[in-house]
Design a protein around this motif. Structure first.
Motif: not given
Length: 531
Positions: A299-304, A415-418, A428-429
């Motif tokens: 699970l891709v986790q984003l942070r600004v 944004v994808f993690a492989s 998504m952004i």
């Protein structure tokens, strides 16, 4: 600290507590079939207005019931019967179906006889806890469901997905559902027809193209995909809370428009709403049946970590930060600048199987000449993103029966993690532009792009905008600059006369110069209150 920030901190605490609670409740989850009656006594409150169904009693399993009903002729049914004969797939053990439109668009029980359906007691129905957007009740199981409903009346009609995107705390609730193995399908109902009206794109739910009933194709696809998972893979996904993102990945990877990895990493695989005619259920079943625990992407986790989208911007000083959740970030462009910047990190992403990860940052929707994405580091976990102003644009609708275009005013970055085997579901952004404003930009004295004018009079032009996010004003502002290039104010021409007034950009006092008048709903009007 702002109220919205406090709210998001409380929601993060809630998500963590809920994850622990649901995992504890799943330790001894037996295989069941039939209907599960949920009552008020089964609920444990974990936050005001949100409950965990820890007391839910599931019916005894009937091993004689088939996974696929005898009269089920849905796409993929034959293949699922074949793989179910191998006795290695999970079937519907530990899976619940949640219909939230009171049977209006129902996954018929005879299609999957061994699938447990949630039923709500009369007291819960009376309080509408069975209806509309999911998220007030979390279940100790893998859940998929639907609500083929929308807000059709009132001053701001919209689909349920757009309701969730534009009303806190539903963004955080949707994120919590996604992180707790719950996935729901909702129709786009007029929010993705001639125009994409969603302010963001996110993976937290599946949005079906169309209105009532358009969700059924996706319910069948999800049901078959879940049933086809090998037992050990299903248990691994459930324990790691990766069921929902894995279903999203399998769906998007097997659309008719997606044949290669390049297709998957493009906008072809990640529209705001999905056309049910593009689902390849057989391929979804095949992919699910072969998925091994060691191959599951994260699970891709984003942070600004940096950005110039502010909590107060534009004439009305409204917040530009619409969504800040682990797998979806949404921004509203209210500022006057030609170009904006975000620095986003995916460093919080961890592989569920200790495999090394690399990251792909891809423009899914928008003008590649106006968006720059610069990943940083060996594994590309951080990216600096620059976005220039976008006027609305149109693009062909893929696989449309006749030539047709859709209007857009939002930039999407995936944004994808492989892990070397599979690319993950996207995080998504999204940057949403006020498409109802007519802006003109010019070249300044130092070669910089700067604002020349804005026509705010959407009402006068009968231009649609979301009244929960934006507003109209009966004037056009032309920017006036000092010789050093700083903005000094506006030459304001009102739509009802030819006079032009000068309005300073900065008020002499702290008194707000503008207020939003919502008395003439559905169109909020900005009023100038300055001297």
């Amino acid at each position: 600290m702002s109220d919205r920030l406090c709210q998001k901190m409380h929601m993060r605490i809630f998500i963590n507590v809920l994850c622990c609670t649901l995992c504890f409740g799943l330790l001894n989850l037996p295989a069941r079939a039939g209907d599960a009656l949920l009552t008020k006594d089964d609920l444990v409150q974990v936050q005001p207005g949100i409950w965990a169904a820890m007391g839910l009693k599931l019916p005894e399993a009937n091993p004689g019931l088939p996974i696929v009903g005898a009269n089920n002729t849905q796409n993929g049914a034959k293949l699922l019967r074949v793989v179910s004969g191998q006795n290695t797939i999970n079937g519907f053990r530990g899976v619940l179906y949640d219909n939230r439109d009171r049977g209006h668009s129902l996954l018929e029980p005879e299609l999957y006889p061994s699938l447990t359906h949630i039923k709500y007691s009369s007291d819960l129905v009376a309080n509408k806890l069975d209806f509309g957007l999911a998220g007030q009740i979390f279940f100790p199981a893998v859940v998929f469901g639907n609500s083929s409903t929308a807000m059709k009346g009132g001053p701001a009609p919209r689909s349920l997905p757009r309701l969730a995107m534009t009303n806190a705390p539903w963004d955080s609730i949707s994120s919590a559902l996604y992180a707790n193995n719950h996935i729901y399908v909702y129709p786009e109902h007029r929010d993705h027809d001639a125009e994409d009206r969603f302010p963001a794109n996110w993976p937290y739910m599946i949005i079906s193209q169309g209105s009532s009933g358009s969700d059924r194709l996706f319910l069948n696809a999800i049901a078959m995909t879940l049933a086809a998972l090998p037992q050990d893979t299903f248990e691994f996904l459930r324990e790691q809370r990766l069921v929902a993102p894995t279903v999203q990945m399998i769906l998007r990877r097997n659309l008719k428009t997606v044949s290669t990895r390049a297709d998957y990493l493009s906008g072809l695989a990640h529209p705001s709403a999905f056309d049910g005619r593009l689902i390849r259920v057989g391929r979804m079943v095949e992919m699910a049946s072969k998925l091994r625990p060691e191959d599951i992407p994260p699970l891709v986790q984003l942070r600004v970590i940096e950005g110039d989208f502010a909590e107060a911007a534009g004439l009305a000083n409204l917040n530009e930060r619409l969504i800040d959740t682990p797998s979806a970030i949404g921004r509203l462009w209210r500022d006057f600048a030609w170009e904006r910047e975000l620095v986003v990190s995916a460093e919080d992403t961890s592989a569920p199987n200790d495999q090394p990860l690399t990251f792909e940052w891809r423009l899914l929707n928008g003008d590649p000449q106006r968006v720059t994405i610069k990943p940083q580091g060996i594994d590309r976990r951080i990216a600096r993103i620059r976005i220039a102003w976008h006027d609305p644009w149109t693009a062909p609708i893929p696989q449309s029966k006749k030539p047709a275009e859709r209007r857009y005013s939002r930039v999407d970055i995936g944004v994808f993690a492989s892990n070397g085997v599979h690319d993950s579901a996207p995080a998504m952004i999204s940057i949403d532009f006020p498409e109802h404003q007519v802006r003109q930009y010019e070249i300044g004295p130092y070669g910089e792009k700067r604002l020349h004018s804005i026509d705010y009079n959407a009402s006068g032009r009968d231009a649609y905008f979301d009244p929960l996010l934006f507003w109209s004003a009966g004037w056009t502002d032309t920017a006036r600059y000092h010789k050093n290039g700083t903005l000094t104010g506006w030459d304001r021409q009102h739509s009802d006369d030819v006079s032009v007034d000068f309005v300073p950009a900065e008020p002499e006092s702290q008194t707000p110069r503008y207020e939003i008048d919502r008395s003439n709903a559905p169109v909020p009007i900005l009023r100038y209150t300055g001297e």
